[in-house]
Design a protein around this motif. Structure first.
Motif, mmCIF file in Angstrom:
data_model
loop_
_atom_site.group_PDB
_atom_site.id
_atom_site.type_symbol
_atom_site.label_atom_id
_atom_site.label_comp_id
_atom_site.label_asym_id
_atom_site.label_seq_id
_atom_site.Cartn_x
_atom_site.Cartn_y
_atom_site.Cartn_z
ATOM 1 N N GLU A 173 0.870 -1.164 -0.032
ATOM 2 C CA GLU A 173 -0.154 0.113 -0.159
ATOM 3 C C GLU A 173 0.698 1.107 0.058
ATOM 4 O O GLU A 173 0.562 2.119 -0.614
ATOM 5 C CB GLU A 173 -0.999 -0.160 1.207
ATOM 6 C CG GLU A 173 -1.951 1.330 1.272
ATOM 7 C CD GLU A 173 -2.930 1.100 2.665
ATOM 8 O OE1 GLU A 173 -4.013 0.925 2.271
ATOM 9 O OE2 GLU A 173 -2.320 1.104 3.538
ATOM 10 N N ALA A 188 0.753 4.129 -3.076
ATOM 11 C CA ALA A 188 0.430 5.469 -2.465
ATOM 12 C C ALA A 188 1.562 6.385 -3.283
ATOM 13 O O ALA A 188 1.301 7.474 -3.723
ATOM 14 C CB ALA A 188 0.379 5.661 -1.276
ATOM 15 N N GLU A 196 1.571 6.826 -6.912
ATOM 16 C CA GLU A 196 0.360 7.743 -7.218
ATOM 17 C C GLU A 196 0.768 9.183 -6.848
ATOM 18 O O GLU A 196 0.519 10.161 -7.792
ATOM 19 C CB GLU A 196 -0.952 7.179 -6.535
ATOM 20 C CG GLU A 196 -2.150 8.167 -6.952
ATOM 21 C CD GLU A 196 -2.519 8.011 -8.289
ATOM 22 O OE1 GLU A 196 -3.051 8.831 -8.948
ATOM 23 O OE2 GLU A 196 -2.118 6.909 -8.886
ATOM 24 N N TYR A 210 -5.019 8.049 8.484
ATOM 25 C CA TYR A 210 -5.791 7.563 7.195
ATOM 26 C C TYR A 210 -6.216 6.189 7.118
ATOM 27 O O TYR A 210 -5.925 5.419 7.910
ATOM 28 C CB TYR A 210 -4.528 7.811 6.051
ATOM 29 C CG TYR A 210 -3.497 6.519 5.782
ATOM 30 C CD1 TYR A 210 -3.848 5.447 4.868
ATOM 31 C CD2 TYR A 210 -2.437 6.674 6.526
ATOM 32 C CE1 TYR A 210 -3.099 4.457 4.994
ATOM 33 C CE2 TYR A 210 -1.535 5.611 6.566
ATOM 34 C CZ TYR A 210 -1.958 4.405 5.623
ATOM 35 O OH TYR A 210 -0.967 3.398 5.483
ATOM 36 N N THR A 230 -7.578 4.577 3.849
ATOM 37 C CA THR A 230 -7.390 4.121 2.502
ATOM 38 C C THR A 230 -6.205 4.592 2.064
ATOM 39 O O THR A 230 -5.474 5.463 2.272
ATOM 40 C CB THR A 230 -8.626 4.354 1.753
ATOM 41 O OG1 THR A 230 -8.552 6.139 1.485
ATOM 42 C CG2 THR A 230 -10.147 3.977 2.510
ATOM 43 N N LYS A 233 -6.016 5.986 -0.961
ATOM 44 C CA LYS A 233 -6.247 7.364 -1.501
ATOM 45 C C LYS A 233 -6.054 8.388 -0.488
ATOM 46 O O LYS A 233 -5.300 9.466 -0.672
ATOM 47 C CB LYS A 233 -7.620 7.150 -1.889
ATOM 48 C CG LYS A 233 -8.004 8.930 -2.437
ATOM 49 C CD LYS A 233 -9.547 8.787 -3.265
ATOM 50 C CE LYS A 233 -10.048 10.101 -3.728
ATOM 51 N NZ LYS A 233 -11.378 10.067 -4.196
ATOM 52 N N GLU A 234 -6.314 8.216 0.707
ATOM 53 C CA GLU A 234 -6.396 8.958 1.771
ATOM 54 C C GLU A 234 -4.714 9.256 2.365
ATOM 55 O O GLU A 234 -4.204 10.174 2.447
ATOM 56 C CB GLU A 234 -6.894 8.631 3.072
ATOM 57 C CG GLU A 234 -8.559 8.706 3.073
ATOM 58 C CD GLU A 234 -9.307 8.123 4.205
ATOM 59 O OE1 GLU A 234 -8.529 7.497 5.222
ATOM 60 O OE2 GLU A 234 -10.318 8.316 4.341
ATOM 61 N N THR A 284 -2.189 8.871 -0.047
ATOM 62 C CA THR A 284 -1.832 9.694 -0.912
ATOM 63 C C THR A 284 -2.096 11.361 -0.710
ATOM 64 O O THR A 284 -1.267 12.119 -1.147
ATOM 65 C CB THR A 284 -2.489 9.316 -2.454
ATOM 66 O OG1 THR A 284 -1.995 7.759 -2.805
ATOM 67 C CG2 THR A 284 -1.688 10.312 -3.558
ATOM 68 N N LEU A 285 -3.223 11.513 -0.236
ATOM 69 C CA LEU A 285 -3.591 12.933 -0.054
ATOM 70 C C LEU A 285 -2.877 13.339 0.771
ATOM 71 O O LEU A 285 -2.593 14.532 0.985
ATOM 72 C CB LEU A 285 -5.257 12.877 0.144
ATOM 73 C CG LEU A 285 -6.202 12.551 -0.868
ATOM 74 C CD1 LEU A 285 -7.680 12.755 -0.448
ATOM 75 C CD2 LEU A 285 -6.034 14.056 -1.855
#
Length: 395
Positions: free
Chosen positions: A219, A223, A226, A333, A335, A337-338, A340-341
């Motif tokens: 993961e 991330a 990305e 976080y 996920t 996506k979270e 990466t953010l």
């Protein structure tokens, strides 16, 4: 004058649990009432550290009391052999440890992880107390299946001869412990005066730990890959022993496909981990089920922002900070996506945005996870255990 307490510690031989053990032994040395003898397995990684501290150690070959793993082809091929050989090795180890315990007049056997059962067996045979330091979650969902069964292990935990230490509330509840023969004692990470904060951070995210799927490395890589689509400067630095196996081969393929070989760096084992933490933009803790999260606390002591998966031990540390300070002490976080953010937020906001958060994190770890606090509670537990034994003898 009360005589010293002779304690036999059973270690893993490497990893975070042994770092916690060394921290505990360092702190207990102040009290001068403990004679430690440490059992190590043939990996011998721990031995130089013990020798530098003049701590007596004995080498014995023993295995985890878990069903062998059956995930990769290499594990499937070795499964029948391990299923037979591991119990035999532990049976032989018990015989050897009984002699060691007798030679050193051991009063207490302290097993440093939950997945080793030989210490309990020896303590019961000798009629001396056993302390089980539960540091990890166990069960099929955590890829740690108790051997020969969960019930067999839980019966040991609840035996009158055993006292359990859980390193988090999450671990305490996972094993359904009770106040009669168990307690919560957080790990001691560093001393209260061992904090630092460097304002100038470098453009890299840091991971410290084992390179396994359980630690969330897949993961993490996905991330960062990305994140790197919109960034050309940041690196991902991984501090860990790197071994070529089926899992790491999949990681290498993923990195090559991304074209980020120059920005995802495997640093191997490092002596300067704390320095790397102090200058990192953030430490990322993506573990799927961290028992305590030693690196999380270490990073906070060293003035490093932590981005952590909001689960198990990492979540508990964040929750403790929120309770102590009234504010978040890290970036949570859930996920990919979270995550990466979160990386993008750190890049965009800059370290000044997180200074108060980092300072609150340091205040939290000093208050809850100092070596001084940990060893004070461990020493009191030893005294309580010995007093209980003395009352039995008098009766």
């Amino acid at each position: 004058m009360n005589r010293k307490i002779n304690v036999l510690y059973i270690s893993v031989g490497e990893g975070g649990s042994d770092i916690a053990l060394l921290n505990m032994l360092n702190g207990l040395s102040v009290y001068e009432n403990i004679n430690p003898v440490v059992l190590v397995n043939p990996r011998k990684v721990l031995i130089p550290e013990l020798e530098s501290r003049n701590i007596v150690y004995k080498i014995v070959n023993y295995k985890f009391s878990l069903w062998p793993r059956f995930n990769y082809w290499s594990e499937k091929i070795r499964y029948p052999w391990r299923l037979i050989s591991n119990p035999i090795k532990n049976f032989i180890a018990v015989k050897k440890i009984i002699k060691i315990a007798s030679d050193y007049n051991i009063d207490i056997i302290h097993t440093n992880v939950g997945v080793i059962q030989i210490g309990y067996i020896v303590a019961k045979k000798l009629g001396i107390p056993h302390i089980w330091h539960l540091r990890e979650y166990q069960g099929p969902e955590f890829k740690m299946c108790q051997f020969p069964s969960k019930k067999f292990f839980f019966d040991k935990l609840n035996n009158d001869n055993n006292y359990s230490i859980a390193i988090t509330n999450g671990v305490y509840n996972h094993f359904k412990l009770n106040q009669q023969n168990s307690c919560l004692i957080y790990d001691g990470v560093l001393k209260n005066n061992q904090t630092r904060f460097i304002l100038e951070k470098e453009k890299y995210f840091l991971f410290v730990g084992k390179i396994t799927d359980n630690k969330g490395v897949t993961e993490l890589l996905e991330a960062f890959i990305e994140f790197a689509k919109t960034d050309e400067l940041y690196e991902l630095r991984i501090v860990a022993k790197f071994t070529i196996n089926e899992y790491t081969r999949t990681l290498i393929k993923k990195i090559k496909k991304s074209g980020l070989q120059d920005r995802i760096k495997f640093l191997g084992y490092r002596q300067d981990t704390y320095e790397l933490m102090s200058t990192a933009s953030a430490l990322i803790v993506p573990s799927k089920f961290e028992g305590f999260g030693l690196t999380t606390a270490e990073a906070m002591f060293n003035g490093c922002l932590v981005i952590g998966k909001d689960i198990s031990g990492t979540k508990e540390q964040f929750d403790n900070g929120l309770k102590e300070c009234g504010l978040e002490i890290g970036i949570r976080y859930s996920t990919l996506k979270e995550l990466t953010l979160a990386m993008n937020d750190v890049k965009t906001n800059g370290i000044q945005h997180y200074v108060e958060q980092i300072k609150n994190a340091q205040a939290t770890v000093k208050g809850l996870y100092s070596i001084e606090k940990n060893t004070q509670e461990i020493n009191l537990l030893y005294k309580k255990t010995m007093n209980k034994i003395n009352r039995r003898i008098i009766k």
